[in-house]
Design a protein around this motif. Structure first.
Motif, PDB file in Angstrom:
ATOM      1  N   ILE A 214       0.840  -1.203   0.000  1.00  0.00           N
ATOM      2  CA  ILE A 214       0.000   0.000   0.000  1.00  0.00           C
ATOM      3  C   ILE A 214       0.876   1.254   0.000  1.00  0.00           C
ATOM      4  O   ILE A 214       0.610   2.218  -0.738  1.00  0.00           O
ATOM      5  CB  ILE A 214      -0.946   0.011   1.207  1.00  0.00           C
ATOM      6  N   ASP A 215       1.916   1.252   0.824  1.00  0.00           N
ATOM      7  CA  ASP A 215       2.841   2.389   0.862  1.00  0.00           C
ATOM      8  C   ASP A 215       3.433   2.663  -0.523  1.00  0.00           C
ATOM      9  O   ASP A 215       3.487   3.810  -0.985  1.00  0.00           O
ATOM     10  CB  ASP A 215       3.977   2.111   1.850  1.00  0.00           C
ATOM     11  N   GLN A 216       3.879   1.604  -1.167  1.00  0.00           N
ATOM     12  CA  GLN A 216       4.521   1.762  -2.472  1.00  0.00           C
ATOM     13  C   GLN A 216       3.549   2.290  -3.519  1.00  0.00           C
ATOM     14  O   GLN A 216       3.898   3.179  -4.313  1.00  0.00           O
ATOM     15  CB  GLN A 216       5.097   0.416  -2.924  1.00  0.00           C
ATOM     16  N   ARG A 217       2.330   1.792  -3.516  1.00  0.00           N
ATOM     17  CA  ARG A 217       1.340   2.238  -4.503  1.00  0.00           C
ATOM     18  C   ARG A 217       0.973   3.704  -4.287  1.00  0.00           C
ATOM     19  O   ARG A 217       0.783   4.466  -5.255  1.00  0.00           O
ATOM     20  CB  ARG A 217       0.113   1.342  -4.437  1.00  0.00           C
ATOM     21  N   ASP A 334      -6.248   5.122  -1.561  1.00  0.00           N
ATOM     22  CA  ASP A 334      -6.799   6.480  -1.437  1.00  0.00           C
ATOM     23  C   ASP A 334      -6.470   7.056  -0.063  1.00  0.00           C
ATOM     24  O   ASP A 334      -6.022   8.207   0.067  1.00  0.00           O
ATOM     25  CB  ASP A 334      -8.317   6.456  -1.625  1.00  0.00           C
ATOM     26  N   LEU A 335      -6.706   6.261   0.978  1.00  0.00           N
ATOM     27  CA  LEU A 335      -6.445   6.726   2.345  1.00  0.00           C
ATOM     28  C   LEU A 335      -4.964   7.011   2.573  1.00  0.00           C
ATOM     29  O   LEU A 335      -4.602   7.994   3.230  1.00  0.00           O
ATOM     30  CB  LEU A 335      -6.938   5.690   3.357  1.00  0.00           C
ATOM     31  N   ALA A 336      -4.110   6.153   2.049  1.00  0.00           N
ATOM     32  CA  ALA A 336      -2.667   6.365   2.211  1.00  0.00           C
ATOM     33  C   ALA A 336      -2.221   7.653   1.525  1.00  0.00           C
ATOM     34  O   ALA A 336      -1.337   8.358   2.024  1.00  0.00           O
ATOM     35  CB  ALA A 336      -1.896   5.167   1.653  1.00  0.00           C
ATOM     36  N   ILE A 337      -2.829   7.964   0.376  1.00  0.00           N
ATOM     37  CA  ILE A 337      -2.499   9.215  -0.320  1.00  0.00           C
ATOM     38  C   ILE A 337      -3.031  10.411   0.469  1.00  0.00           C
ATOM     39  O   ILE A 337      -2.325  11.414   0.654  1.00  0.00           O
ATOM     40  CB  ILE A 337      -3.077   9.201  -1.752  1.00  0.00           C
ATOM     41  N   LEU A 338      -4.279  10.322   0.933  1.00  0.00           N
ATOM     42  CA  LEU A 338      -4.841  11.407   1.749  1.00  0.00           C
ATOM     43  C   LEU A 338      -3.976  11.650   2.987  1.00  0.00           C
ATOM     44  O   LEU A 338      -3.795  12.802   3.416  1.00  0.00           O
ATOM     45  CB  LEU A 338      -6.265  11.063   2.181  1.00  0.00           C
ATOM     46  N   GLY A 339      -3.437  10.592   3.548  1.00  0.00           N
ATOM     47  CA  GLY A 339      -2.591  10.730   4.730  1.00  0.00           C
ATOM     48  C   GLY A 339      -1.282  11.439   4.465  1.00  0.00           C
ATOM     49  O   GLY A 339      -0.634  11.919   5.388  1.00  0.00           O
TER      50      GLY A 339
END
Length: 389
Positions: A214-217, A334-339
């Motif tokens: 998820i981090d990488q994406r 999406d959440l990881a990007i928002l973060g």
């Protein structure tokens, strides 16, 4: 065959079938299992934090349940392993945890064998005359337990005990009534936690770290799709189900995750339609202000329905601000990007927004909400809680 040969054979079988390379010893303090059967990811995450606190208070290992997902065209829920989205090591620094897949493969045959499996619920579920939790009745309950070939032979009604291990000596009460010697496994029909997450358990979000995938994406999207420079993250919750839910905001001012901005006693205001389903004017006005405040070069939009891409592009074209979304959105990415955004505008009522807001609070980076703060007004406390659709 002596016990040494049996042990070696069992160990070899574990190594061949386990979902991870780690071998777990039996925890004499027992285990907590549950079905994350209420709502979608945001609700399940709230429940997870409370369940983690509950397991720690009882000093039992928490079997990390898969995430329950509902995919278009699928007649039943799909169970996604916990480790698909999150790392285990940070959680282990707080309390004893293990993937549910490993529990079923390595531990269950010894401490929770087929034919001797009890399920816990507050009171009879479904038909009140059945004297059963009916733990597998309906979707996702049945598909969840079927994922692990679990059938229950007995139901235990734990009322009047509850899950609030923060304000009462409830942990001791659970240990006294259901000792690990008599009940090595406490398996619940639903999460042993409240919704929304209790205020005291919000801090546990620090132990939820995205998986490497998820981090990488998220990082690849930011690096390849967004221009260099600051970007604003916004969450637009506006699908048909959400519109219907927002119709009840006046009668349920503590709807869903409203406490994240209004306080757990509505001490900071009262929920409004505009907070739940912000107008075009509110969205454009607040986004424009955020762009100016952070000298942003782009906007990232996460949404369950209408991303408003064309409107946003048209509105901010003269400011040379580009607007982006994932072409095939994955909620967790999406959440990881928002973060990672320089500033995030959240929907106060949404538990999906609440996830990103907690992550950002832990990191100490700024966030805001649509149509909040609002003008002071007289507030009446409300304890109404619901499941976000």
């Amino acid at each position: 065959m002596n016990w040494k040969i049996i042990f070696c054979f069992t160990l070899l079988s574990m190594l061949e079938t386990s979902s991870s390379s780690k071998i777990y010893n039996v925890d004499p303090s027992g285990y907590v299992l549950y079905c994350p059967c209420m709502g979608r990811f945001g609700n399940q995450a709230d429940h997870f934090l409370g369940s983690l606190a509950f397991a720690k208070a009882l000093d039992r290992t928490l079997a990390l349940p898969p995430w329950v997902e509902y995919r278009y065209g699928e007649p039943k829920s799909v169970q996604v392993p916990f480790t698909t989205y999150f790392k285990i090591e940070p959680l282990e620094s707080f309390h004893k945890v293990m993937p549910m897949e490993d529990f079923m493969e390595q531990i269950a045959p010894t401490v929770w064998p087929p034919g001797n499996r009890t399920v816990f619920c507050y009171m009879p579920r479904g038909n009140p005359d059945s004297e059963s939790c009916n733990a597998k009745e309906g979707n996702p309950f049945g598909p969840f337990w079927d994922t692990f070939d679990v059938d229950f032979n007995r139901s235990v009604f734990y009322g009047p005990l509850n899950y609030d291990v923060i304000h009462h000596n409830m942990g001791d009460a659970w240990r006294d009534k259901y000792s690990s010697e008599d009940y090595p496994v406490l398996a619940f029909t639903g999460a042993p936690a409240s919704f929304p997450v209790q205020e005291e358990n919000r801090r546990l979000h620090r132990y939820l770290e995205w998986s490497d995938d998820i981090d990488q994406r998220a990082e690849e999207f930011i690096r390849n799709a967004l221009p260099k420079g600051a970007f604003i993250g916004i969450h637009l919750r506006n699908g048909p189900d959400w519109e219907r839910a927002c119709e009840h905001i006046d009668s349920t001012p503590s709807l869903f995750a409203a406490a994240q901005c209004l306080g757990y006693r509505n001490e900071y205001g009262r929920a409004t339609q505009e907070m739940c389903l912000p107008s075009r004017e509110t969205i454009l006005q607040q986004t424009r202000k955020a762009i100016k405040d952070y000298s942003a070069k782009s906007i990232f939009v996460a949404s369950d329905s209408d991303h408003m891409i064309d409107e946003l592009k048209k509105e901010f074209k003269r400011m040379n601000v580009s607007v982006h979304r994932m072409p095939n959105p994955v909620p967790q990415v999406d959440l990881a990007i928002l973060g990672r955004s320089n500033y995030f505008i959240a929907n106060c009522i949404s538990s999906f927004s609440a996830f990103a807001k907690r992550e950002r609070d832990i990191k100490g980076i700024p966030s805001g909400f649509w149509a909040f703060p609002q003008k002071p007004q007289n507030i009446q406390n409300s304890s109404s809680r619901s499941d976000e659709l």
